[in-house]
Write a protein that holds these residues in place. Structure first.
Motif, PDB file in Angstrom:
ATOM      1  N   ASN A 158       0.859  -1.184   0.000  1.00 25.76           N
ATOM      2  CA  ASN A 158       0.000   0.000   0.000  1.00 25.76           C
ATOM      3  C   ASN A 158       0.892   1.228   0.000  1.00 25.76           C
ATOM      4  OD1 ASN A 158       0.860   0.288   2.779  1.00 25.76           O
ATOM      5  ND2 ASN A 158      -0.683  -1.240   3.293  1.00 25.76           N
ATOM      6  N   THR A 159       0.274   2.388  -0.046  1.00 31.61           N
ATOM      7  CA  THR A 159       1.077   3.612  -0.122  1.00 31.61           C
ATOM      8  C   THR A 159       1.855   3.885   1.157  1.00 31.61           C
ATOM      9  OG1 THR A 159      -0.816   4.959   0.553  1.00 31.61           O
ATOM     10  CG2 THR A 159      -0.443   4.680  -1.810  1.00 31.61           C
ATOM     11  N   SER A 160       1.315   3.437   2.294  1.00 28.18           N
ATOM     12  CA  SER A 160       2.049   3.608   3.550  1.00 28.18           C
ATOM     13  C   SER A 160       3.371   2.860   3.484  1.00 28.18           C
ATOM     14  CB  SER A 160       1.214   3.102   4.735  1.00 28.18           C
ATOM     15  OG  SER A 160       0.084   3.894   4.929  1.00 28.18           O
ATOM     16  N   GLY A 161       3.314   1.623   2.949  1.00 27.04           N
ATOM     17  CA  GLY A 161       4.531   0.835   2.815  1.00 27.04           C
ATOM     18  C   GLY A 161       5.514   1.447   1.845  1.00 27.04           C
ATOM     19  N   ILE A 162       4.982   2.039   0.772  1.00 25.55           N
ATOM     20  CA  ILE A 162       5.850   2.693  -0.207  1.00 25.55           C
ATOM     21  C   ILE A 162       6.571   3.880   0.413  1.00 25.55           C
ATOM     22  CG2 ILE A 162       5.919   4.007  -2.373  1.00 25.55           C
ATOM     23  CD1 ILE A 162       3.465   2.394  -3.275  1.00 25.55           C
ATOM     24  N   VAL A 163       5.788   4.777   1.006  1.00 23.67           N
ATOM     25  CA  VAL A 163       6.363   6.003   1.560  1.00 23.67           C
ATOM     26  C   VAL A 163       7.275   5.704   2.744  1.00 23.67           C
ATOM     27  CG1 VAL A 163       5.842   8.221   2.651  1.00 23.67           C
ATOM     28  CG2 VAL A 163       4.458   7.419   0.723  1.00 23.67           C
ATOM     29  N   ALA A 164       6.868   4.756   3.597  1.00 23.90           N
ATOM     30  CA  ALA A 164       7.712   4.403   4.747  1.00 23.90           C
ATOM     31  C   ALA A 164       9.037   3.824   4.284  1.00 23.90           C
ATOM     32  CB  ALA A 164       6.984   3.412   5.649  1.00 23.90           C
ATOM     33  N   GLY A 165       8.989   2.931   3.304  1.00 23.49           N
ATOM     34  CA  GLY A 165      10.221   2.331   2.801  1.00 23.49           C
ATOM     35  C   GLY A 165      11.133   3.338   2.130  1.00 23.49           C
ATOM     36  N   GLU A 166      10.551   4.191   1.299  1.00 25.65           N
ATOM     37  CA  GLU A 166      11.355   5.198   0.609  1.00 25.65           C
ATOM     38  C   GLU A 166      11.887   6.257   1.580  1.00 25.65           C
ATOM     39  OE1 GLU A 166      12.431   4.878  -2.216  1.00 25.65           O
ATOM     40  OE2 GLU A 166      11.018   3.734  -3.456  1.00 25.65           O
ATOM     41  N   THR A 167      11.099   6.556   2.617  1.00 24.77           N
ATOM     42  CA  THR A 167      11.569   7.506   3.624  1.00 24.77           C
ATOM     43  C   THR A 167      12.768   6.937   4.380  1.00 24.77           C
ATOM     44  OG1 THR A 167       9.363   8.476   3.914  1.00 24.77           O
ATOM     45  CG2 THR A 167      10.929   8.793   5.712  1.00 24.77           C
ATOM     46  N   LEU A 168      12.687   5.642   4.717  1.00 25.65           N
ATOM     47  CA  LEU A 168      13.810   4.990   5.396  1.00 25.65           C
ATOM     48  C   LEU A 168      15.064   5.034   4.539  1.00 25.65           C
ATOM     49  CD1 LEU A 168      15.042   3.280   7.660  1.00 25.65           C
ATOM     50  CD2 LEU A 168      14.120   1.249   6.516  1.00 25.65           C
ATOM     51  N   THR A 169      14.935   4.700   3.266  1.00 30.12           N
ATOM     52  CA  THR A 169      16.107   4.711   2.399  1.00 30.12           C
ATOM     53  C   THR A 169      16.669   6.119   2.231  1.00 30.12           C
ATOM     54  OG1 THR A 169      14.764   4.928   0.374  1.00 30.12           O
ATOM     55  CG2 THR A 169      15.270   2.699   1.114  1.00 30.12           C
ATOM     56  N   HIS A 170      15.769   7.115   2.205  1.00 27.40           N
ATOM     57  CA  HIS A 170      16.202   8.503   2.019  1.00 27.40           C
ATOM     58  C   HIS A 170      16.947   9.017   3.242  1.00 27.40           C
ATOM     59  CE1 HIS A 170      16.105  12.703   0.790  1.00 27.40           C
ATOM     60  NE2 HIS A 170      15.585  13.002   1.960  1.00 27.40           N
ATOM     61  N   TRP A 171      16.316   8.885   4.409  1.00 32.93           N
ATOM     62  CA  TRP A 171      16.919   9.441   5.615  1.00 32.93           C
ATOM     63  C   TRP A 171      18.145   8.665   6.078  1.00 32.93           C
ATOM     64  CZ3 TRP A 171      16.124  14.161   7.150  1.00 32.93           C
ATOM     65  CH2 TRP A 171      14.913  14.792   6.817  1.00 32.93           C
ATOM     66  N   ALA A 172      18.152   7.344   5.840  1.00 31.61           N
ATOM     67  CA  ALA A 172      19.305   6.534   6.251  1.00 31.61           C
ATOM     68  C   ALA A 172      20.404   6.527   5.196  1.00 31.61           C
ATOM     69  CB  ALA A 172      18.846   5.102   6.535  1.00 31.61           C
ATOM     70  N   GLU A 173      20.082   7.083   4.017  1.00 31.81           N
ATOM     71  CA  GLU A 173      21.030   7.147   2.905  1.00 31.81           C
ATOM     72  C   GLU A 173      21.529   5.751   2.535  1.00 31.81           C
ATOM     73  OE1 GLU A 173      23.991   9.920   4.244  1.00 31.81           O
ATOM     74  OE2 GLU A 173      22.806  11.641   3.584  1.00 31.81           O
ATOM     75  N   ILE A 174      20.556   4.845   2.314  1.00 30.67           N
ATOM     76  CA  ILE A 174      20.882   3.484   1.907  1.00 30.67           C
ATOM     77  C   ILE A 174      20.167   3.176   0.601  1.00 30.67           C
ATOM     78  CG2 ILE A 174      21.315   2.636   4.250  1.00 30.67           C
ATOM     79  CD1 ILE A 174      18.478   1.544   4.311  1.00 30.67           C
ATOM     80  N   ASN A 175      20.577   2.075  -0.023  1.00 31.86           N
ATOM     81  CA  ASN A 175      20.004   1.680  -1.308  1.00 31.86           C
ATOM     82  C   ASN A 175      19.260   0.351  -1.151  1.00 31.86           C
ATOM     83  OD1 ASN A 175      19.451   1.387  -4.044  1.00 31.86           O
ATOM     84  ND2 ASN A 175      21.430   0.428  -4.465  1.00 31.86           N
ATOM     85  N   MET A 176      17.951   0.349  -1.425  1.00 33.89           N
ATOM     86  CA  MET A 176      17.163  -0.878  -1.370  1.00 33.89           C
ATOM     87  C   MET A 176      16.247  -0.942  -2.581  1.00 33.89           C
ATOM     88  SD  MET A 176      16.009  -1.607   2.578  1.00 33.89           S
ATOM     89  CE  MET A 176      15.000  -0.118   2.737  1.00 33.89           C
ATOM     90  N   LEU A 177      16.055  -2.138  -3.100  1.00 33.76           N
ATOM     91  CA  LEU A 177      15.149  -2.341  -4.222  1.00 33.76           C
ATOM     92  C   LEU A 177      13.711  -2.372  -3.727  1.00 33.76           C
ATOM     93  CD1 LEU A 177      14.597  -3.124  -7.222  1.00 33.76           C
ATOM     94  CD2 LEU A 177      14.807  -5.520  -6.482  1.00 33.76           C
ATOM     95  N   HIS A 178      12.837  -1.596  -4.342  1.00 33.82           N
ATOM     96  CA  HIS A 178      11.424  -1.585  -3.980  1.00 33.82           C
ATOM     97  C   HIS A 178      10.683  -2.623  -4.810  1.00 33.82           C
ATOM     98  CE1 HIS A 178       7.295   0.586  -4.306  1.00 33.82           C
ATOM     99  NE2 HIS A 178       7.266  -0.370  -3.392  1.00 33.82           N
ATOM    100  N   VAL A 179       9.951  -3.538  -4.116  1.00 34.20           N
ATOM    101  CA  VAL A 179       9.177  -4.575  -4.791  1.00 34.20           C
ATOM    102  C   VAL A 179       7.703  -4.376  -4.424  1.00 34.20           C
ATOM    103  CG1 VAL A 179       8.870  -7.046  -5.175  1.00 34.20           C
ATOM    104  CG2 VAL A 179      11.139  -6.144  -4.559  1.00 34.20           C
ATOM    105  N   PRO A 180       6.884  -3.823  -5.319  1.00 31.86           N
ATOM    106  CA  PRO A 180       5.481  -3.538  -4.993  1.00 31.86           C
ATOM    107  C   PRO A 180       4.569  -4.752  -5.169  1.00 31.86           C
ATOM    108  CG  PRO A 180       5.992  -2.747  -7.180  1.00 31.86           C
ATOM    109  CD  PRO A 180       7.284  -3.291  -6.630  1.00 31.86           C
ATOM    110  N   TYR A 181       3.550  -4.823  -4.311  1.00 33.46           N
ATOM    111  CA  TYR A 181       2.531  -5.879  -4.372  1.00 33.46           C
ATOM    112  C   TYR A 181       1.159  -5.225  -4.330  1.00 33.46           C
ATOM    113  CZ  TYR A 181       6.281  -9.195  -3.281  1.00 33.46           C
ATOM    114  OH  TYR A 181       7.439  -9.938  -3.321  1.00 33.46           O
ATOM    115  N   LYS A 182       0.144  -5.953  -4.800  1.00 33.48           N
ATOM    116  CA  LYS A 182      -1.210  -5.421  -4.817  1.00 33.48           C
ATOM    117  C   LYS A 182      -1.887  -5.479  -3.456  1.00 33.48           C
ATOM    118  CE  LYS A 182      -2.194  -6.253  -9.697  1.00 33.48           C
ATOM    119  NZ  LYS A 182      -3.085  -6.928 -10.676  1.00 33.48           N
ATOM    120  N   SER A 183      -1.447  -6.412  -2.581  1.00 37.56           N
ATOM    121  CA  SER A 183      -2.047  -6.523  -1.251  1.00 37.56           C
ATOM    122  C   SER A 183      -1.032  -7.114  -0.287  1.00 37.56           C
ATOM    123  CB  SER A 183      -3.318  -7.383  -1.287  1.00 37.56           C
ATOM    124  OG  SER A 183      -3.015  -8.703  -1.666  1.00 37.56           O
ATOM    125  N   THR A 184      -1.359  -7.079   1.000  1.00 37.85           N
ATOM    126  CA  THR A 184      -0.422  -7.493   2.049  1.00 37.85           C
ATOM    127  C   THR A 184      -0.098  -8.987   2.061  1.00 37.85           C
ATOM    128  OG1 THR A 184      -1.058  -5.639   3.468  1.00 37.85           O
ATOM    129  CG2 THR A 184      -0.050  -7.541   4.550  1.00 37.85           C
TER     130      THR A 184
END
Length: 276
Positions: A158-184
């Protein structure tokens, strides 16, 4: 007349509003539209709420799952439905606060096209990892990610997972691959299987796997620790970020949606996420 809107961020309060008190309302079944698929936490809460709501209103309440586009399809369906109070949207922040900033073309207005009924509560997300990952804290996760660039991935459902994950990578200055799914459910299954390193999962879906040892929880996305898992630290304690929600009246809910639009817009921008 605006469409009736029910915002869900977790389990909780009874529903009522002057908009639901017409002399002959309800005179036919009510549809409660869920933004995510079967097995998701929002689907579970819809079905939990539907039964007592049906009893209280003395009318059938039918849960209808309309998945896709992070809840935007469900929101658009309700926005275009007859404004008669018989189609309710069990929404999360996804279609109302995040989608307007994550998608270029959104064919509904999250403020003007709905009438608020009530917030039901708040979902708490927690950062969970596959136990094979040699980390037990957020600090260790960041250190591992920096020492192993490009080896970690995070799932989102969901969008919470997207934004939370991208926020973590941004603030921690790390590189992670984002893998999106339609549901939990499928997202969690791939983290359990080790096909994806981690995800931000809601407690309803993730906690059973954490309790069994199949997943390892590192932190919750709150400003304060969750009473459901008090031993788990917050991301705020780790110096990353946090989210928190609270119950409200319809008027406060209307204001809340407007405020959340501003907050989510800033988070999406700060995380460097480009609308698609």
């Amino acid at each position: 007349m605006k469409r009736l809107l029910l915002i869900l961020m977790a389990a909780g309060a009874a529903l009522y509003s002057p908009a639901l008190r017409a002399d002959n309302y309800p005179s036919k079944p009510i549809t409660l539209v869920n933004v995510f698929g079967p097995g998701s936490s929002s689907d579970t809460i819809c079905r939990v709420i539907a039964q007592p709501l049906s009893v209280a209103l003395k009318q059938s309440v039918i849960v209808e799952d309309r998945t896709g586009a992070s809840g935007a399809l469900a929101a658009l369906y309700v926005a275009r439905s007859a404004p008669d109070g018989y189609t309710l949207l069990m929404a999360t922040n996804s279609p109302l606060s995040a989608v307007p900033f994550l998608m270029k073309n959104v064919s509904y207005d999250p403020v003007k096209d709905f009438t608020a009924v009530t917030r039901v509560g708040s979902f708490t997300l927690m950062l969970v990892v596959n136990p094979s990952l040699p980390v037990k804290t957020v600090k260790e996760l960041i250190e591992y990610a920096k020492a192993n660039p490009g080896k970690l991935s995070f799932a989102s459902a969901n969008t919470s997972g997207i934004v939370a994950g991208e926020t973590l990578t941004h603030w921690a200055e790390i590189n992670m691959l984002h893998v999106p799914y339609k549901s939990t459910p499928p997202a969690i299954q791939d983290v359990l299987a080790g096909r994806v390193s981690m995800m931000f999962a809601d407690l309803t879906s993730g906690l059973p796997h954490v309790r069994s040892g199949a997943l390892r929880a590192l932190a919750v996305t709150r400003l304060h620790r969750s009473s459901l898992f008090p031993e788990l630290p917050t991301l705020d304690e780790a110096g990353i970020t946090g989210f928190e929600a609270f119950s409200s009246s319809p008027k406060v809910l209307e204001d809340f949606v407007k405020v959340q639009l501003g907050k989510w817009g800033k988070m999406v921008k700060d995380a460097g996420i480009q609308p698609e």
